[in-house]
Design an enzyme around this catalytic site. Structure first.
Site, PDB file in Angstrom:
ATOM      1  N   SER A 189      -4.157   1.179 -25.519  1.00 15.35           N
ATOM      2  CA  SER A 189      -4.907   2.028 -26.493  1.00 15.35           C
ATOM      3  C   SER A 189      -4.145   3.293 -26.457  1.00 15.35           C
ATOM      4  O   SER A 189      -4.772   4.319 -26.817  1.00 15.35           O
ATOM      5  CB  SER A 189      -6.223   2.350 -26.275  1.00 15.35           C
ATOM      6  OG  SER A 189      -7.008   1.028 -25.999  1.00 15.35           O
ATOM      7  N   ARG A 190      -2.764   3.395 -26.183  1.00 18.20           N
ATOM      8  CA  ARG A 190      -2.101   4.690 -26.115  1.00 18.20           C
ATOM      9  C   ARG A 190      -2.677   5.798 -25.320  1.00 18.20           C
ATOM     10  O   ARG A 190      -2.160   6.870 -25.420  1.00 18.20           O
ATOM     11  CB  ARG A 190      -1.776   5.019 -27.635  1.00 18.20           C
ATOM     12  CG  ARG A 190      -1.041   4.533 -28.275  1.00 18.20           C
ATOM     13  CD  ARG A 190       0.320   4.265 -27.969  1.00 18.20           C
ATOM     14  NE  ARG A 190       1.374   3.417 -28.802  1.00 18.20           N
ATOM     15  CZ  ARG A 190       1.754   2.264 -28.437  1.00 18.20           C
ATOM     16  NH1 ARG A 190       1.299   1.452 -27.540  1.00 18.20           N
ATOM     17  NH2 ARG A 190       2.667   1.666 -29.261  1.00 18.20           N
ATOM     18  N   LEU A 191      -3.288   5.394 -24.315  1.00 17.69           N
ATOM     19  CA  LEU A 191      -4.059   6.339 -23.326  1.00 17.69           C
ATOM     20  C   LEU A 191      -3.165   6.474 -21.998  1.00 17.69           C
ATOM     21  O   LEU A 191      -3.757   5.813 -20.979  1.00 17.69           O
ATOM     22  CB  LEU A 191      -5.450   5.914 -23.002  1.00 17.69           C
ATOM     23  CG  LEU A 191      -6.259   5.728 -24.226  1.00 17.69           C
ATOM     24  CD1 LEU A 191      -7.597   5.366 -23.962  1.00 17.69           C
ATOM     25  CD2 LEU A 191      -6.550   7.271 -24.929  1.00 17.69           C
TER      26      LEU A 191
END
Length: 212
Positions: A189-191
């Site tokens: 999640s691009r985290l």
């Protein structure tokens, strides 16, 4: 060509402060061994960014040849564009883009020439033809043709036909002494996980987690 849909969701073990080394050099060594074990192409390849006197940045790929607690060492022609820009502004940045294993290491620091003795030791370890190439490449200068380059190469081969090839006085190493070192690891999640080591005025390293 539509590239907006290009994306990959990374799935890696989460990084935490307690799993990281107390200093960036130990952490870098650990990750570098992982990069080698993953059989990455040129795991020691790093992007070197410099800035000239007008504030114009430029980047190129160089090869890391040595690292320890004092910094990261690469070699080049001292009359190249990169060397000229380092002479004007010795603040540089390094980036190891280990994309295959979803990791990056980003370094900022100060570049300084290594000693002539250190350069000579490394130069003597290079393949003979690489030594010859260092003598004839006027790095970053305009070249009329590859044919001219190869003619110069044949001339220098004849000049140093026998015996050891000496270190050119215009060739040697730089050591980048880091002031910050960031370790980046891709996550879902691009985290992404990002941890930044920063050197303080007392020579101690602090460690902070950064937002992705």
């Amino acid at each position: 060509m539509d590239i907006q849909g290009f994306r990959k969701d990374y799935k890696k073990p989460v990084l935490s402060r307690k799993t990281l080394a107390v200093d960036p050099f130990s952490q870098f060594e650990h990750w570098f061994k992982d990069a080698c074990a993953a059989e990455l192409l040129e795991p020691n390849a790093m992007t070197l960014s410099t800035v000239n006197k007008d504030g114009q940045p430029s980047s190129r790929t160089v090869l890391l040849k040595f690292f320890d607690q004092n910094g990261f060492v690469f070699y080049t022609n001292y009359k190249s564009r990169k060397a000229g820009e380092i002479a004007e502004n010795n603040r540089v940045a390094l980036l190891f883009p280990w994309i295959k294993i979803a990791r990056q290491v980003a370094i900022t620091g100060i570049a300084e020439e290594v000693s002539a003795a250190e350069s000579a030791r490394y130069f003597s370890s290079r393949p003979r033809e690489s030594q010859l190439g260092a003598w004839i490449s006027r790095q970053s200068s305009v070249l009329s043709s590859r044919q001219m380059l190869m003619l110069e190469f044949e001339k220098i081969k004849k000049k140093f036909l026998e015996g050891e090839i000496p270190l050119p006085d215009f060739w040697g190493g730089y050591r980048v002494r880091p002031q910050t070192v960031e370790f980046w690891q891709g996550q879902t999640s691009r985290l992404h996980d990002r941890f930044l080591y920063t050197l303080d005025s007392d020579g101690q390293w602090s460690l902070e987690r950064l937002a992705p």
